[in-house]
Design an enzyme around this catalytic site. Structure first.
Site, PDB file in Angstrom:
ATOM      1  N   THR A  10      -5.141  -5.414  -1.857  1.00  0.00           N
ATOM      2  CA  THR A  10      -5.178  -5.350  -3.322  1.00  0.00           C
ATOM      3  C   THR A  10      -5.053  -6.723  -3.980  1.00  0.00           C
ATOM      4  O   THR A  10      -5.503  -6.903  -5.108  1.00  0.00           O
ATOM      5  CB  THR A  10      -4.041  -4.444  -3.852  1.00  0.00           C
ATOM      6  OG1 THR A  10      -2.788  -4.945  -3.369  1.00  0.00           O
ATOM      7  CG2 THR A  10      -4.224  -3.014  -3.420  1.00  0.00           C
ATOM      8  N   THR A  33      -3.268  -3.777   3.198  1.00  0.00           N
ATOM      9  CA  THR A  33      -2.174  -2.848   3.494  1.00  0.00           C
ATOM     10  C   THR A  33      -2.634  -1.501   4.034  1.00  0.00           C
ATOM     11  O   THR A  33      -1.965  -0.903   4.876  1.00  0.00           O
ATOM     12  CB  THR A  33      -1.361  -2.611   2.197  1.00  0.00           C
ATOM     13  OG1 THR A  33      -0.869  -3.878   1.759  1.00  0.00           O
ATOM     14  CG2 THR A  33      -0.191  -1.685   2.415  1.00  0.00           C
TER      15      THR A  33
END
Ligand code: ASP
Length: 386
Positions: A119, A41
Protein backbone atom coordinates in the site's frame (compact mmCIF):
# COMPACT_ATOMS: atom_id res chain seq x y z
CA UNK A 1 13.42 16.60 -1.07
CA UNK A 2 12.58 13.38 -2.89
CA UNK A 3 13.94 12.10 -6.19
CA UNK A 4 12.01 9.71 -8.40
CA UNK A 5 14.43 7.11 -9.67
CA UNK A 6 17.87 7.79 -8.30
CA UNK A 7 20.23 5.71 -6.20
CA UNK A 8 18.51 2.32 -6.11
CA UNK A 9 21.13 -0.34 -5.50
CA UNK A 10 18.90 -3.34 -6.08
CA UNK A 11 21.15 -6.31 -6.85
CA UNK A 12 18.34 -7.90 -8.86
CA UNK A 13 15.63 -6.15 -10.86
CA UNK A 14 12.42 -8.10 -10.46
CA UNK A 15 11.28 -10.32 -13.27
CA UNK A 16 8.17 -12.44 -13.66
CA UNK A 17 8.14 -16.17 -14.35
CA UNK A 18 5.90 -15.51 -17.36
CA UNK A 19 4.06 -18.78 -17.23
CA UNK A 20 1.01 -17.78 -15.14
CA UNK A 21 -0.51 -20.69 -13.22
CA UNK A 22 -4.23 -21.35 -12.99
CA UNK A 23 -5.52 -20.95 -9.43
CA UNK A 24 -9.19 -21.88 -9.70
CA UNK A 25 -10.13 -24.47 -12.35
CA UNK A 26 -13.84 -24.17 -11.48
CA UNK A 27 -13.95 -20.41 -12.10
CA UNK A 28 -15.80 -19.31 -15.23
CA UNK A 29 -13.68 -20.04 -18.30
CA UNK A 30 -15.60 -17.29 -20.11
CA UNK A 31 -13.44 -14.71 -18.35
CA UNK A 32 -9.76 -14.79 -17.50
CA UNK A 33 -7.86 -12.57 -15.11
CA UNK A 34 -4.11 -12.37 -14.55
CA UNK A 35 -3.13 -11.77 -10.93
CA UNK A 36 0.39 -10.36 -10.61
CA UNK A 37 1.78 -10.35 -7.07
CA UNK A 38 4.59 -7.79 -6.78
CA UNK A 39 5.00 -7.93 -2.99
CA UNK A 40 3.44 -6.06 -0.09
CA UNK A 41 1.66 -7.03 3.10
CA UNK A 42 -1.06 -9.07 1.38
CA UNK A 43 1.38 -11.96 0.88
CA UNK A 44 3.75 -11.30 3.77
CA UNK A 45 4.43 -13.30 6.91
CA UNK A 46 6.12 -12.40 10.19
CA UNK A 47 9.75 -13.38 10.59
CA UNK A 48 11.44 -14.35 13.87
CA UNK A 49 11.99 -10.68 14.77
CA UNK A 50 8.29 -9.96 14.21
CA UNK A 51 8.81 -7.82 11.09
CA UNK A 52 6.82 -8.53 7.93
CA UNK A 53 8.40 -9.68 4.69
CA UNK A 54 7.11 -11.34 1.49
CA UNK A 55 7.55 -15.12 1.07
CA UNK A 56 7.99 -16.36 -2.52
CA UNK A 57 5.29 -18.84 -3.58
CA UNK A 58 3.31 -18.57 -0.34
CA UNK A 59 0.48 -16.39 -1.64
CA UNK A 60 -0.08 -18.59 -4.68
CA UNK A 61 -0.35 -21.69 -2.50
CA UNK A 62 -2.70 -19.87 -0.15
CA UNK A 63 -4.95 -18.65 -2.98
CA UNK A 64 -5.24 -22.14 -4.43
CA UNK A 65 -7.11 -23.07 -1.27
CA UNK A 66 -9.53 -20.13 -1.25
CA UNK A 67 -12.87 -21.85 -1.90
CA UNK A 68 -14.74 -18.75 -3.02
CA UNK A 69 -12.51 -18.41 -6.09
CA UNK A 70 -13.73 -21.80 -7.33
CA UNK A 71 -17.19 -20.54 -8.19
CA UNK A 72 -18.74 -19.57 -11.53
CA UNK A 73 -19.13 -16.00 -10.28
CA UNK A 74 -15.36 -15.66 -10.45
CA UNK A 75 -13.33 -15.55 -13.63
CA UNK A 76 -10.54 -18.06 -14.04
CA UNK A 77 -7.53 -16.57 -12.29
CA UNK A 78 -3.94 -17.10 -13.35
CA UNK A 79 -1.11 -16.18 -11.02
CA UNK A 80 2.38 -14.83 -11.56
CA UNK A 81 4.70 -13.05 -9.16
CA UNK A 82 7.74 -10.80 -9.01
CA UNK A 83 11.08 -12.41 -8.36
CA UNK A 84 12.20 -11.01 -5.98
CA UNK A 85 9.01 -9.88 -4.26
CA UNK A 86 9.25 -6.28 -3.06
CA UNK A 87 7.98 -4.24 -0.18
CA UNK A 88 6.50 -1.34 -2.13
CA UNK A 89 8.75 1.07 -0.22
CA UNK A 90 11.53 -0.49 -2.32
CA UNK A 91 9.80 0.07 -5.66
CA UNK A 92 11.23 2.34 -8.32
CA UNK A 93 10.24 3.28 -11.89
CA UNK A 94 12.06 0.25 -13.29
CA UNK A 95 9.63 -1.93 -11.31
CA UNK A 96 6.66 -0.04 -12.77
CA UNK A 97 8.10 -0.85 -16.20
CA UNK A 98 8.32 -4.55 -15.27
CA UNK A 99 4.60 -4.49 -14.39
CA UNK A 100 3.68 -2.61 -17.57
CA UNK A 101 5.68 -5.02 -19.71
CA UNK A 102 4.06 -8.02 -18.04
CA UNK A 103 0.61 -6.60 -18.80
CA UNK A 104 1.72 -5.89 -22.37
CA UNK A 105 2.96 -9.46 -22.92
CA UNK A 106 -0.29 -10.95 -21.64
CA UNK A 107 -2.65 -8.24 -22.82
CA UNK A 108 -4.58 -10.29 -25.36
CA UNK A 109 -4.71 -13.45 -23.17
CA UNK A 110 -6.75 -11.91 -20.34
CA UNK A 111 -9.91 -9.85 -19.84
CA UNK A 112 -8.48 -7.98 -16.89
CA UNK A 113 -5.49 -7.65 -14.59
CA UNK A 114 -5.12 -7.51 -10.82
CA UNK A 115 -1.83 -6.17 -9.50
CA UNK A 116 -1.25 -7.10 -5.86
CA UNK A 117 0.98 -4.43 -4.38
CA UNK A 118 2.08 -2.93 -1.09
CA UNK A 119 0.00 0.00 0.00
CA UNK A 120 2.86 2.41 0.71
CA UNK A 121 3.56 3.37 -2.89
CA UNK A 122 0.50 1.90 -4.59
CA UNK A 123 -0.78 5.35 -5.59
CA UNK A 124 2.52 6.09 -7.40
CA UNK A 125 2.43 2.77 -9.25
CA UNK A 126 -1.23 3.21 -10.21
CA UNK A 127 -0.50 6.69 -11.55
CA UNK A 128 2.59 5.53 -13.44
CA UNK A 129 0.73 2.60 -15.02
CA UNK A 130 -2.18 4.85 -15.98
CA UNK A 131 0.19 6.88 -18.15
CA UNK A 132 2.40 4.08 -19.48
CA UNK A 133 -0.52 1.86 -20.57
CA UNK A 134 -1.71 3.85 -23.56
CA UNK A 135 -5.11 3.20 -25.17
CA UNK A 136 -5.96 0.75 -22.40
CA UNK A 137 -9.23 -1.05 -23.05
CA UNK A 138 -9.25 -3.50 -20.11
CA UNK A 139 -9.43 -3.14 -16.33
CA UNK A 140 -6.15 -3.01 -14.43
CA UNK A 141 -6.96 -3.12 -10.72
CA UNK A 142 -4.35 -2.60 -8.03
CA UNK A 143 -5.05 -3.82 -4.54
CA UNK A 144 -3.27 -4.99 -1.42
CA UNK A 145 -4.06 -5.07 2.26
CA UNK A 146 -3.19 -3.59 5.59
CA UNK A 147 -2.88 -7.03 7.19
CA UNK A 148 -1.41 -10.26 5.78
CA UNK A 149 -3.76 -12.90 4.41
CA UNK A 150 -3.08 -15.18 7.37
CA UNK A 151 -4.02 -12.77 10.16
CA UNK A 152 -7.44 -13.07 11.82
CA UNK A 153 -8.66 -9.53 11.11
CA UNK A 154 -7.26 -9.48 7.60
CA UNK A 155 -8.64 -7.33 4.82
CA UNK A 156 -6.55 -9.26 2.28
CA UNK A 157 -9.16 -11.81 1.34
CA UNK A 158 -12.03 -9.42 0.68
CA UNK A 159 -9.86 -6.88 -1.16
CA UNK A 160 -8.50 -9.57 -3.43
CA UNK A 161 -11.81 -11.32 -4.15
CA UNK A 162 -13.55 -8.05 -4.91
CA UNK A 163 -10.73 -6.77 -7.10
CA UNK A 164 -10.82 -10.03 -9.07
CA UNK A 165 -14.59 -9.79 -9.64
CA UNK A 166 -14.23 -6.22 -10.87
CA UNK A 167 -11.24 -7.02 -13.11
CA UNK A 168 -13.03 -10.00 -14.63
CA UNK A 169 -16.45 -8.56 -15.11
CA UNK A 170 -16.55 -4.79 -15.24
CA UNK A 171 -16.49 -2.68 -18.35
CA UNK A 172 -13.54 -0.60 -17.26
CA UNK A 173 -10.82 0.76 -19.49
CA UNK A 174 -8.53 2.28 -16.90
CA UNK A 175 -6.11 1.70 -14.05
CA UNK A 176 -7.88 1.65 -10.69
CA UNK A 177 -7.20 0.98 -7.03
CA UNK A 178 -9.69 -1.16 -5.15
CA UNK A 179 -9.46 -0.92 -1.38
CA UNK A 180 -11.92 -1.53 1.44
CA UNK A 181 -15.21 -1.27 -0.36
CA UNK A 182 -14.37 1.31 -3.00
CA UNK A 183 -12.95 1.44 -6.49
CA UNK A 184 -10.98 4.58 -7.26
CA UNK A 185 -9.34 5.99 -10.36
CA UNK A 186 -5.70 5.05 -9.77
CA UNK A 187 -4.17 8.39 -10.68
CA UNK A 188 -6.52 10.23 -8.30
CA UNK A 189 -5.63 8.17 -5.23
CA UNK A 190 -3.63 8.79 -2.10
CA UNK A 191 -2.80 6.53 0.81
CA UNK A 192 -4.50 8.44 3.59
CA UNK A 193 -4.17 6.16 6.60
CA UNK A 194 -1.28 4.00 7.76
CA UNK A 195 -3.51 1.77 9.90
CA UNK A 196 -7.17 1.86 8.86
CA UNK A 197 -8.57 -0.79 6.55
CA UNK A 198 -9.95 2.06 4.44
CA UNK A 199 -6.43 3.23 3.65
CA UNK A 200 -7.09 4.99 0.34
CA UNK A 201 -9.13 7.90 -0.85
CA UNK A 202 -9.47 9.89 -4.02
CA UNK A 203 -9.73 13.38 -2.57
CA UNK A 204 -10.53 15.35 -5.72
CA UNK A 205 -12.66 12.82 -7.56
CA UNK A 206 -15.58 10.59 -6.56
CA UNK A 207 -15.11 6.83 -6.29
CA UNK A 208 -15.86 4.89 -9.48
CA UNK A 209 -17.67 2.03 -7.76
CA UNK A 210 -18.76 0.83 -4.34
CA UNK A 211 -19.01 -2.81 -3.32
CA UNK A 212 -21.65 -3.72 -0.79
CA UNK A 213 -24.05 -6.60 -1.24
CA UNK A 214 -23.72 -5.82 -4.93
CA UNK A 215 -21.23 -3.92 -7.12
CA UNK A 216 -22.42 -0.46 -8.04
CA UNK A 217 -20.44 1.16 -10.82
CA UNK A 218 -20.73 4.84 -11.51
CA UNK A 219 -20.51 4.67 -15.30
CA UNK A 220 -20.66 8.37 -16.02
CA UNK A 221 -17.35 8.91 -14.27
CA UNK A 222 -15.43 6.19 -16.10
CA UNK A 223 -12.80 6.96 -18.72
CA UNK A 224 -14.07 6.57 -22.26
CA UNK A 225 -12.91 3.47 -24.17
CA UNK A 226 -9.84 4.20 -26.30
CA UNK A 227 -10.01 4.76 -30.03
CA UNK A 228 -6.57 3.33 -30.86
CA UNK A 229 -4.64 0.14 -30.34
CA UNK A 230 -3.14 -0.66 -26.92
CA UNK A 231 0.55 0.06 -26.52
CA UNK A 232 2.99 0.64 -23.69
CA UNK A 233 5.37 3.54 -23.36
CA UNK A 234 7.92 2.78 -20.67
CA UNK A 235 9.07 5.42 -18.22
CA UNK A 236 12.78 5.81 -18.79
CA UNK A 237 13.43 9.43 -17.76
CA UNK A 238 13.03 9.69 -14.02
CA UNK A 239 15.12 12.71 -13.07
CA UNK A 240 12.27 14.47 -11.32
CA UNK A 241 12.54 15.78 -7.76
CA UNK A 242 9.83 16.81 -5.31
CA UNK A 243 10.43 19.68 -2.89
CA UNK A 244 8.13 20.40 0.01
CA UNK A 245 8.23 24.11 0.90
CA UNK A 246 8.10 25.02 4.59
CA UNK A 247 8.39 28.48 6.20
CA UNK A 248 11.98 29.71 6.31
CA UNK A 249 13.41 26.82 4.27
CA UNK A 250 16.87 26.95 2.75
CA UNK A 251 16.77 27.31 -1.03
CA UNK A 252 20.51 27.33 -1.66
CA UNK A 253 20.54 23.79 -3.11
CA UNK A 254 18.46 24.95 -6.11
CA UNK A 255 21.59 26.46 -7.65
CA UNK A 256 23.20 23.07 -8.04
CA UNK A 257 19.89 21.58 -9.24
CA UNK A 258 19.77 24.19 -12.02
CA UNK A 259 23.37 23.75 -13.09
CA UNK A 260 23.99 20.02 -12.58
CA UNK A 261 22.17 19.17 -15.81
CA UNK A 262 20.70 15.89 -14.58
CA UNK A 263 17.37 17.13 -13.18
CA UNK A 264 14.60 17.48 -15.76
CA UNK A 265 11.63 18.31 -13.55
CA UNK A 266 10.89 19.83 -10.14
CA UNK A 267 7.55 19.41 -8.37
CA UNK A 268 7.05 22.06 -5.69
CA UNK A 269 4.62 21.23 -2.90
CA UNK A 270 3.34 24.71 -2.06
CA UNK A 271 0.77 26.08 0.38
CA UNK A 272 -2.99 26.27 -0.23
CA UNK A 273 -3.89 27.05 -3.82
CA UNK A 274 -0.26 27.30 -4.89
CA UNK A 275 1.24 29.99 -2.70
CA UNK A 276 4.88 30.33 -1.76
CA UNK A 277 7.06 33.00 -0.15
CA UNK A 278 7.40 35.62 -2.89
CA UNK A 279 9.11 37.87 -0.29
CA UNK A 280 11.96 35.36 -0.43
CA UNK A 281 13.45 36.78 -3.63
CA UNK A 282 16.16 34.13 -3.67
CA UNK A 283 13.45 31.47 -4.13
CA UNK A 284 11.83 33.39 -6.98
CA UNK A 285 15.23 33.79 -8.61
CA UNK A 286 15.92 30.08 -8.12
CA UNK A 287 12.63 29.17 -9.83
CA UNK A 288 13.45 31.45 -12.77
CA UNK A 289 16.88 29.86 -13.03
CA UNK A 290 15.38 26.35 -13.07
CA UNK A 291 12.93 27.31 -15.83
CA UNK A 292 15.65 29.03 -17.86
CA UNK A 293 17.77 25.88 -17.52
CA UNK A 294 14.98 23.93 -19.26
CA UNK A 295 13.69 22.27 -16.09
CA UNK A 296 9.90 21.88 -15.91
CA UNK A 297 8.70 23.31 -12.58
CA UNK A 298 5.19 22.33 -11.46
CA UNK A 299 3.29 23.61 -8.43
CA UNK A 300 1.17 21.19 -6.40
CA UNK A 301 -0.57 21.89 -3.13
CA UNK A 302 0.23 20.52 0.30
CA UNK A 303 -3.56 20.48 0.83
CA UNK A 304 -5.25 17.17 0.13
CA UNK A 305 -8.36 18.71 -1.41
CA UNK A 306 -8.71 21.53 -3.90
CA UNK A 307 -7.07 23.14 -6.86
CA UNK A 308 -3.83 25.01 -7.53
CA UNK A 309 -4.59 28.50 -8.86
CA UNK A 310 -1.32 30.39 -9.05
CA UNK A 311 -3.00 33.60 -10.16
CA UNK A 312 -5.31 33.88 -7.16
CA UNK A 313 -2.84 35.58 -4.78
CA UNK A 314 0.01 37.96 -5.58
CA UNK A 315 2.46 35.55 -3.92
CA UNK A 316 1.40 32.71 -6.23
CA UNK A 317 1.25 34.91 -9.33
CA UNK A 318 4.90 35.87 -8.83
CA UNK A 319 5.84 32.21 -9.32
CA UNK A 320 3.61 31.84 -12.37
CA UNK A 321 5.43 34.81 -13.86
CA UNK A 322 8.72 32.94 -13.35
CA UNK A 323 7.40 30.09 -15.48
CA UNK A 324 6.15 27.76 -12.74
CA UNK A 325 3.08 25.90 -14.04
CA UNK A 326 0.07 24.80 -11.96
CA UNK A 327 -0.63 21.12 -11.27
CA UNK A 328 -4.33 21.99 -10.94
CA UNK A 329 -6.08 19.33 -8.83
CA UNK A 330 -3.61 16.51 -9.50
CA UNK A 331 -2.12 14.54 -6.65
CA UNK A 332 1.64 14.78 -6.22
CA UNK A 333 1.75 11.09 -7.18
CA UNK A 334 0.03 11.78 -10.51
CA UNK A 335 2.07 14.93 -11.14
CA UNK A 336 5.47 13.33 -10.67
CA UNK A 337 4.66 10.24 -12.75
CA UNK A 338 2.95 12.26 -15.50
CA UNK A 339 5.99 14.51 -15.83
CA UNK A 340 8.35 11.52 -15.94
CA UNK A 341 6.11 9.92 -18.58
CA UNK A 342 6.10 13.04 -20.77
CA UNK A 343 9.85 13.49 -20.41
CA UNK A 344 10.24 9.81 -21.35
CA UNK A 345 8.29 10.50 -24.55
CA UNK A 346 11.03 12.93 -25.53
CA UNK A 347 8.90 16.06 -25.25
CA UNK A 348 10.79 19.35 -25.01
CA UNK A 349 10.43 21.40 -21.79
CA UNK A 350 7.98 23.70 -23.61
CA UNK A 351 5.86 20.79 -24.82
CA UNK A 352 5.94 19.18 -21.36
CA UNK A 353 4.78 22.43 -19.77
CA UNK A 354 1.84 22.51 -22.16
CA UNK A 355 0.84 18.83 -21.99
CA UNK A 356 1.23 18.74 -18.20
CA UNK A 357 -1.85 20.96 -18.15
CA UNK A 358 -3.89 18.69 -20.42
CA UNK A 359 -6.07 15.97 -18.96
CA UNK A 360 -4.57 12.73 -20.33
CA UNK A 361 -6.12 9.93 -18.25
CA UNK A 362 -8.71 11.59 -16.04
CA UNK A 363 -5.97 12.66 -13.63
CA UNK A 364 -7.04 16.30 -13.44
CA UNK A 365 -10.06 18.60 -13.34
CA UNK A 366 -12.93 17.53 -11.07
CA UNK A 367 -16.40 17.16 -12.51
CA UNK A 368 -18.99 19.72 -11.47
CA UNK A 369 -19.91 19.15 -7.85
CA UNK A 370 -23.57 19.10 -8.86
CA UNK A 371 -23.18 16.04 -11.12
CA UNK A 372 -26.11 13.74 -10.50
CA UNK A 373 -24.56 10.38 -9.78
CA UNK A 374 -27.65 8.57 -8.61
CA UNK A 375 -29.01 7.75 -12.06
CA UNK A 376 -25.89 5.95 -13.21
CA UNK A 377 -25.49 3.19 -10.66
CA UNK A 378 -25.48 -0.19 -12.32
CA UNK A 379 -25.47 -3.48 -10.60
CA UNK A 380 -22.94 -6.16 -11.48
CA UNK A 381 -24.80 -9.19 -10.11
CA UNK A 382 -25.65 -10.98 -13.32
CA UNK A 383 -23.75 -14.18 -14.16
CA UNK A 384 -20.60 -14.10 -16.30
CA UNK A 385 -21.41 -13.59 -19.94
CA UNK A 386 -19.00 -13.76 -22.86
N1 ASP B 1 5.33 -1.74 3.54
C1 ASP B 1 4.24 -2.43 2.89
C2 ASP B 1 4.35 -2.17 1.41
O1 ASP B 1 3.98 -1.14 0.95
C3 ASP B 1 2.93 -1.95 3.42
C4 ASP B 1 1.73 -2.62 2.79
O2 ASP B 1 1.80 -3.49 1.97
O3 ASP B 1 0.62 -2.24 3.16
O4 ASP B 1 4.80 -3.04 0.70
Amino acid sequence: MAALGAGYESPVSPSTADSPQLLNPRGSSLRKVLILYTGGTIGMARGEDGSLGPIPGALRRRLQSVDELNQELFPQCFFDEFDPLLDSADMCPEDWCTMASCIERHYYDFDGFVVLHGTDTMAYTASALSFMLEQLSKPVILTGSQLPMEEPLTDARSNLLRAVIIAGRADLTEVCIFFGSKLFRGNRCKKMDANALTAFDSPNFPELAVVGTEVKIHHRLLCNPPKGRFRVHLMTVTEVIVVCVVPGFSDSFFDSVATAGNVKGVILLLYGCGNAPARKTSFLAACSKLVTAGIVVVACSQCIHGNVELEKYAVGRAFAECGVIPGHDMTAEATVTKLAYLLSKGLSPGECRKVMQDNLRGEMFSPAKTLDVSSSWTDLQSPCSP
